[in-house]
Write an enzyme that holds these catalytic residues in place. Structure first.
Site, PDB file in Angstrom:
ATOM      1  N   GLU A 182      48.125  39.839  42.015  1.00  0.00           N
ATOM      2  CA  GLU A 182      48.531  38.661  41.245  1.00  0.00           C
ATOM      3  C   GLU A 182      50.048  38.575  41.262  1.00  0.00           C
ATOM      4  O   GLU A 182      50.738  39.579  41.129  1.00  0.00           O
ATOM      5  CB  GLU A 182      48.132  38.734  39.756  1.00  0.00           C
ATOM      6  CG  GLU A 182      46.663  38.607  39.479  1.00  0.00           C
ATOM      7  CD  GLU A 182      46.330  38.728  37.989  1.00  0.00           C
ATOM      8  OE1 GLU A 182      47.207  38.521  37.123  1.00  0.00           O
ATOM      9  OE2 GLU A 182      45.164  39.044  37.706  1.00  0.00           O
TER      10      GLU A 182
ATOM     11  N   GLU B 252      44.283  45.593  35.394  1.00  0.00           N
ATOM     12  CA  GLU B 252      45.323  45.819  34.391  1.00  0.00           C
ATOM     13  C   GLU B 252      44.868  46.698  33.227  1.00  0.00           C
ATOM     14  O   GLU B 252      44.712  46.232  32.100  1.00  0.00           O
ATOM     15  CB  GLU B 252      45.852  44.480  33.848  1.00  0.00           C
ATOM     16  CG  GLU B 252      46.412  43.565  34.923  1.00  0.00           C
ATOM     17  CD  GLU B 252      47.007  42.270  34.368  1.00  0.00           C
ATOM     18  OE1 GLU B 252      46.804  41.953  33.193  1.00  0.00           O
ATOM     19  OE2 GLU B 252      47.686  41.565  35.141  1.00  0.00           O
TER      20      GLU B 252
END
Ligand code: JJW
Length: 448
Positions: free
Chosen positions: A353, A166
């Site tokens: 995720e 991320e």
């Protein structure tokens, strides 16, 4: 009743990250990271929680792996803590830090589970932050050296590598919005950090190839979908800017070697220049084997002068929301996957995720009836099947998370696990969602 099936070779997994689960913050020579500093500074994290103990997975990893085995996963995504391997970011290797991951990886392989390792899941050695962190070019060199050390240590054992988790969070959330470590609020700094992380990713992929390491390498971005509230051009443009910030700013350099130019101009209008040097974009766009996406939510946006960086405000359209206040908008996962295919072609995609936070309660008989989380998983898995059957090259799905853990600025009160962590006793209790995922994996699909 109808059945929705996943491909036979679909990869099922769960995900965690070092600082969120390991604890043992001063053990076996681990150095400090920016998250130790940040969480030990009062006011940064809810309840002033920190990762000193977390789930104690540093000592209880065998229990975690037993839970994974019983769950039936193909793979386990975890992260390696840079400050365990290089306590000061550079210098001598700390073998004891490597040994911990050797124990974890060997136990996973013994259990028939494929290790998938993230190299940077936010625990930058504090010693490097003291010299400017990701704003300093030297951090790129230090990262490549750290990466190369673990590649060699685990060559042939870890066969799926993720360079960064991320990069939007690492850059904008941490250095512009100030929510995560190191907690800065400076747009130019955030733009620099994003660029340097992307560079570190590219240089690491290059090194991986040069060393001839076995297996595949990619990176994980965290797209979110902003749908325009109306067809008015100003709303369409505002939503597009928001998407470009969260999505294209990261996917475009990684997969095409360019930044979205209208956003470069927009940032310039806000006083921030992208620090691109000749050759940088080619470095960033090294061919990768897959792209990871962490996906949680989407929203509707419309034009409003002065709203955020992009004159875009969120419109509440009546979604259910999780305990993080994130919209439950499963279609937005499908829209994102379709957009990825249409924009970047058929590079393999892993959902590295996906999951949801709810205020779970342990019953007297140590169960957690997390029906809302099951509902969230079910709805998002249905969108995965839709995408796959539409030709999206989706190869796998990792649920976030195996365990309730340290949810960064939200501390321990925000639970994402399919296994409940009792922070008093550190016992683990599988929730109903654990058994739901177990059945989906065993059946290779779901009844809808
Ligand atoms: C955005 C808050 C505005 C993690 C965000 C806060 C807005 C002032 C979950 N993914 O724990 C995004 N997570 O470690 C990686 N992903 O904005 C893994 N994104 O403030 C999970 C948090 C997040 C966020 C949290």
């Amino acid at each position: 009743m109808a059945r929705l099936d996943f491909p036979k070779d679909f990869v099922w997994g769960t995900a965690t990250a070092s600082y969120q689960i390991e604890g043992a913050w001063q053990e076996d020579g681990r150095g400090l990271s920016i998250w130790d500093t940040f969480s030990h500074t009062p006011g940064n994290v809810a309840n002033n929680d920190n990762g000193d103990v977390a789930c104690d997975s540093y000592h209880r990893y065998m229990e975690d792996i037993a839970l994974l085995k019983k769950l039936g996963v193909t793979a386990y995504r975890f992260s390696i803590a840079w400050p365990r391997i290089f306590p000061n970011g550079t210098g001598e290797v700390n073998e004891k830090g490597l040994d911990y991951y050797r124990r974890v990886v060997d136990a996973l392989l013994e259990a028939g589970i494929r290790p998938c390792a993230t190299l940077y899941h936010w625990d930058l050695p504090q010693a490097l932050q003291d010299k400017g962190g990701w704003n300093n070019h030297d951090t790129i060199d230090a990262f490549v050296r750290y990466a190369e050390t673990v590649f060699k240590a685990f060559d042939g054992k870890i066969r799926q590598w993720i360079t960064f988790n991320e990069t939007w969070c690492v850059s904008f959330l941490s250095n512009y919005l100030g929510v995560h470590a190191p907690g800065n609020r400076d747009l130019q700094l955030a733009v620099n950090v994003a660029h340097h992380c992307l560079m570190a990713h590219g240089r690491t992929v290059k090194r991986f190839r040069e060393l001839g390491i076995a297996g595949e390498i990619g990176t994980t971005h965290n797209p979110t979908w902003t749908e325009p509230f109306t067809t008015k051009p100003e709303d369409v443009e505002a939503a597009r800017r928001n998407r470009a910030w969260q999505n294209e700013w990261f996917f475009e350099p990684t997969l095409k070697g360019t930044y979205p130019s209208f956003l470069v101009d927009w940032f310039r209008g806000k006083g921030a220049e992208v620090p691109v040097q000749p050759g940088d974009m080619e470095t960033i766009a090294q061919p990768i084997d897959f792209i990871g996406i962490n996906f949680y939510s989407g929203s509707f946006g419309r034009y409003k002068k002065g709203a955020g960086l992009f004159d875009c405000e969120e419109v509440q359209v009546g979604f259910d929301r999780t305990y993080m206040d994130w919209n439950v908008y499963p279609d937005s996962l499908y829209l994102t996957l379709r957009w990825l295919k249409e924009t970047y072609g058929d590079i393999p995609i892993y959902i590295t995720e996906n999951g949801a936070c709810y205020p779970d309660e342990l019953t007297a008989d140590k169960r957690v009836h997390d029906t809302q989380r099951i509902d969230y998983f079910r709805k998002h898995l249905i969108q995965c099947v839709r995408a796959i059957e539409s030709g999206v090259n989706l190869k796998g799905y990792f649920a976030w998370s195996l365990l309730d853990n340290f949810e960064w600025a939200e501390g321990y009160r925000k639970r994402f696990g399919i296994v409940y962590t009792d922070y008093e006793t550190l016992e683990r209790h599988p929730k109903d969602s654990y058994y739901f995922i177990q059945k989906v994996i065993a059946d290779g699909g779901l009844d809808v």
